[in-house]
Design an enzyme around this catalytic site. Structure first.
Site, PDB file in Angstrom:
ATOM      1  CB  SER A 194       5.945   7.603   9.872  1.00 18.70           C
ATOM      2  OG  SER A 194       5.492   6.276   9.785  1.00 18.70           O
ATOM      3  CB  THR A 226      13.335   2.206  -9.576  1.00 17.45           C
ATOM      4  OG1 THR A 226      12.936   3.360  -8.830  1.00 17.45           O
ATOM      5  CG2 THR A 226      12.481   2.085 -10.814  1.00 17.45           C
ATOM      6  CG  ASP A 227      14.115   1.597  -3.330  1.00 18.38           C
ATOM      7  OD1 ASP A 227      13.452   0.611  -3.716  1.00 18.38           O
ATOM      8  OD2 ASP A 227      13.977   2.123  -2.196  1.00 18.38           O
ATOM      9  CG  ASP A 270      11.223   4.918   2.084  1.00 12.84           C
ATOM     10  OD1 ASP A 270      11.077   5.311   0.911  1.00 12.84           O
ATOM     11  OD2 ASP A 270      10.613   3.954   2.564  1.00 12.84           O
TER      12      ASP A 270
HETATM   13  C1  GLA Z   1       8.762   1.460   0.201  1.00 16.74           C
HETATM   14  C2  GLA Z   1      10.205   1.097   0.469  1.00 16.74           C
HETATM   15  C3  GLA Z   1      11.143   1.841  -0.485  1.00 16.74           C
HETATM   16  C4  GLA Z   1      10.705   1.656  -1.931  1.00 16.74           C
HETATM   17  C5  GLA Z   1       9.221   1.946  -2.079  1.00 16.74           C
HETATM   18  C6  GLA Z   1       8.705   1.656  -3.465  1.00 16.74           C
HETATM   19  O1  GLA Z   1       8.547   2.808   0.500  1.00 16.74           O
HETATM   20  O2  GLA Z   1      10.546   1.426   1.805  1.00 16.74           O
HETATM   21  O3  GLA Z   1      12.468   1.407  -0.286  1.00 16.74           O
HETATM   22  O4  GLA Z   1      11.036   0.382  -2.400  1.00 16.74           O
HETATM   23  O5  GLA Z   1       8.442   1.221  -1.163  1.00 16.74           O
HETATM   24  O6  GLA Z   1       9.250   2.533  -4.392  1.00 16.74           O
END
Ligand code: GLA
Length: 380
Positions: free
Chosen positions: A124, A35-36, A169
């Site tokens: 990480s 969703t980000d 993240d």
């Molecule tokens: C990875 C990406 C995040 C996000 C997730 C899925 O972790 O780095 O930005 O899009 O996948 O939710």
């Protein structure tokens, strides 16, 4: 992490004591997957596994880092950054973006270590980026703004390293608070620290599967979501409500795959909003149901699970002590996250590990985790 032994390693390599110790955690996403980059909502938490650096400033603009885990050294000049390959690119990328943003940086000597499993979907790389940002901020006397630093770290990953991730993240690694999950609006970048349910443990279940080509599948999902947003006539799928989704897809024709991708995002955003509410009211049972429906949606509509993840979630849900479980992170392999009765967590871990081994033939790694603080620094 034993910071004294990190300091001793610094002493061994650089013949003096470090002035700072910086740390930035990995994360697990509780709910709000993919969703980000749709300007939507996410609910990750920083975990008690992190990347650490012990460091001292240098008078010049050289950066030297010893990776204790990889037994490798890297050195680069801040005035002439050149793209290369490997772990130091995350640090260089952050240096590049900080300088682009107008900051004057000092060099440093550092030793680095960490216990966030690499490639498992626990971020990480965001942890390395935020550790680097904290390190540059400490030696260069920069004001620490968690959100701004997360944005720069994401830019480093997008443009220097070349991975088109969203903002989740880096924000989780930067802005989390100990004991809380981070409710983030990925459009406004507004955050709320959401209290975790008291009687439940958050358990990470690593399937030990890793899939290549994640980047291309991830980018494909991103462009499918963008097509869907164009079809709905909105800036991002965040702007489509469940009602609007139902109304428009009933009366007009949308490609089946694009429809499924959009349905995941639209329903997942609603699940995140509900999850924050039910966490406040302490309704763990409902939170578990939301985990389960998120997994089903990622499996059937967004199609980013693999067999191992589906088996792991099934094994978790067969335990009476489990309120719900889902894949976490980008998918295609990596980890699931389960919400488990605190008093029965060890029994859960044993039973799931055995069931998973039996059904998949694979060995799981399990982490019972605590919500930790975002990137921080201590002076020595
Ligand atoms: C990875 C990406 C995040 C996000 C997730 C899925 O972790 O780095 O930005 O899009 O996948 O939710």
């Amino acid at each position: 992490m034993d910071t004294q032994s990190l300091s001793r390693s610094f002493l061994t390599y650089f013949n003096s004591k470090p002035q700072f110790i910086v740390r930035a955690p990995g994360r697990v996403n509780l709910i709000g997957e993919h969703t980000d980059y749709n300007d939507g909502f996410v609910l990750p938490m920083a975990i008690d596994r992190a990347v650490w650096m012990a460091l001292s400033p240098r008078v010049d603009s050289l950066v030297r880092v010893r990776s204790l885990d990889l037994k490798a050294d890297s050195a680069f000049e801040l005035n002439s950054l050149v793209r290369g390959e490997g772990w130091a690119e995350y640090i260089k990328g952050v240096a590049f973006e900080l300088q682009q943003a107008g900051h004057t940086l000092h060099g440093f000597d550092a030793v680095m270590t960490g216990d966030v499993p690499r490639g498992a979907g626990l971020s990480s790389s965001a942890a390395v980026e935020l550790t680097a940002a904290r390190a540059f901020a400490a030696v260069s006397n920069l004001e620490w703004n968690a959100t701004q630093m997360a944005i720069l770290a994401q830019k480093a990953e997008n443009d220097w390293v070349g991975v088109k991730c969203g903002i989740m993240d880096q924000m989780a690694s930067s802005a989390s608070r100990e004991g809380f999950a981070l409710f983030l609006d990925c459009r406004s970048l507004e955050i709320q620290h959401a209290p975790l349910p008291e009687n439940a443990s958050i358990v990470i279940l690593d399937t030990s599967t890793r899939r290549g080509l994640v980047d291309s599948a991830y980018n494909q999902r991103r462009s499918q979501c963008e097509s869907a947003a164009r079809w709905f006539g909105v800036k991002a799928l965040r702007d489509v409500s469940i009602e609007e989704f139902k109304r428009k897809t009933k009366t007009e024709k949308l490609d089946e795959i694009i429809l499924k991708r959009a349905r995941h995002i639209v329903t997942e955003n609603a699940r995140v909003l509900e999850a924050v509410q039910v966490m406040k009211s302490g309704n763990i049972k409902r939170l578990g149901e939301l985990f389960n429906s998120s997994h089903a949606s990622l499996r059937d509509d967004f199609e980013v699970t693999n067999e191992a993840l589906n088996i792991m979630v099934e094994c978790a849900n067969e335990q009476q002590s489990c309120f719900g479980a889902r894949m976490t992170g980008a998918g295609f392999g990596g980890c699931a996250v389960a919400l488990v009765d605190k008093n029965r967590v060890q029994e859960f871990v044993n039973a799931v590990s055995a069931a998973y081994r039996q059904r998949s033939g694979l060995e799981a790694s399990v982490y019972i985790c605590k919500a930790s603080e975002g990137a921080n620094v201590t002076q020595h």
